[in-house]
Scaffold this motif. Structure first.
Motif, PDB file in Angstrom:
ATOM      1  N   PRO A  97     -60.500  32.013  15.013  1.00  0.00           N
ATOM      2  CA  PRO A  97     -60.823  30.603  15.728  1.00  0.00           C
ATOM      3  C   PRO A  97     -61.303  30.667  16.871  1.00  0.00           C
ATOM      4  O   PRO A  97     -61.441  31.614  17.616  1.00  0.00           O
ATOM      5  N   ASP A 102     -56.038  27.423  18.532  1.00  0.00           N
ATOM      6  CA  ASP A 102     -56.704  26.692  17.479  1.00  0.00           C
ATOM      7  C   ASP A 102     -56.492  27.312  16.192  1.00  0.00           C
ATOM      8  O   ASP A 102     -56.478  28.783  15.796  1.00  0.00           O
ATOM      9  N   THR A 103     -56.210  26.366  15.153  1.00  0.00           N
ATOM     10  CA  THR A 103     -56.004  26.700  13.828  1.00  0.00           C
ATOM     11  C   THR A 103     -57.132  26.774  12.946  1.00  0.00           C
ATOM     12  O   THR A 103     -57.060  27.582  11.728  1.00  0.00           O
ATOM     13  N   GLU A 104     -58.170  26.272  13.176  1.00  0.00           N
ATOM     14  CA  GLU A 104     -59.326  25.992  12.487  1.00  0.00           C
ATOM     15  C   GLU A 104     -60.220  27.096  12.779  1.00  0.00           C
ATOM     16  O   GLU A 104     -60.676  27.403  14.144  1.00  0.00           O
ATOM     17  N   VAL A 105     -60.970  27.882  11.566  1.00  0.00           N
ATOM     18  CA  VAL A 105     -61.964  28.696  11.723  1.00  0.00           C
ATOM     19  C   VAL A 105     -63.282  27.984  11.479  1.00  0.00           C
ATOM     20  O   VAL A 105     -63.233  27.569  10.593  1.00  0.00           O
ATOM     21  N   TYR A 106     -64.030  28.149  12.129  1.00  0.00           N
ATOM     22  CA  TYR A 106     -65.251  27.337  12.241  1.00  0.00           C
ATOM     23  C   TYR A 106     -66.329  28.180  11.417  1.00  0.00           C
ATOM     24  O   TYR A 106     -67.181  27.578  10.921  1.00  0.00           O
TER      25      TYR A 106
END
Length: 179
Positions: A97, A102-106
């Motif tokens: 992340p 942050d839990t969202e991986v871009y």
């Protein structure tokens, strides 16, 4: 003076080394390495360059980390190409992340896999953070394909990016040659 046995061993070792070099030359080991580097550069510009800046590839993405900045200090401190290649390979397979909270991986995992992932990691490791490296010179369509085509569809540049607006639909009559 060497004994006849010692001279024979030296000749045997030298002949073995020459035979190995000849086999390597005939099988195209250098050609394979160059092909992998070329393929790695091509895959990087197609799959990664719209998000990552990398001078050697001529990309200037800003979504992901600037790979020159990410590896310049490590390279200056003595990190070798093999280690950088390992770091890039691990990041391709298991992206992190943007921040620890942050839990969202871009970056999608396994954007490239197998031999393609190895080629990209090898290419990035060969150019990221290298002092004085020059960007390639692109024509307008090549520049668009390298820096924008990963996200945008534009038939004039042969790009099929799935995430950004389709520029064939959005701007009728426009092409990268008009830049």
């Amino acid at each position: 003076m060497r004994s006849p046995n010692a001279r024979g061993r030296v000749k045997f070792v030298l002949l073995g080394a020459l035979a190995s070099a000849a086999v390597a030359g005939f099988t195209g080991c250098d050609l394979q390495e160059n092909a992998d580097a070329d393929r790695g550069e091509q895959l990087f510009t197609q799959k990664c360059g719209s998000c990552h800046a990398l001078t050697g590839a001529g990309t200037n993405g800003t979504v992901g980390p600037n790979l020159d900045d990410a590896f310049a200090e490590a390279r200056a401190a003595g990190m070798d190409q093999d280690t950088i290649e390992g770091v890039v390979s691990a990041q391709i397979a298991h992206p992190r992340p943007a921040s620890p909270d942050d839990t969202e991986v871009y970056m999608p995992a396994d954007l490239v896999t197998g031999d393609d992932a190895e080629a990209v990691a090898n290419y990035v490791a060969s150019v990221a953070g290298v002092p004085g490296i020059e960007p390639p010179v692109f024509s307008a369509p090549e520049f668009f394909a390298t820096n924008c085509g990963g996200c945008h569809v534009l038939s004039a540049a042969n790009t099929t990016g799935p995430t950004g607006p389709n520029l064939d639909e959005g701007i009728a009559g426009w092409s990268p040659e008009k830049i």
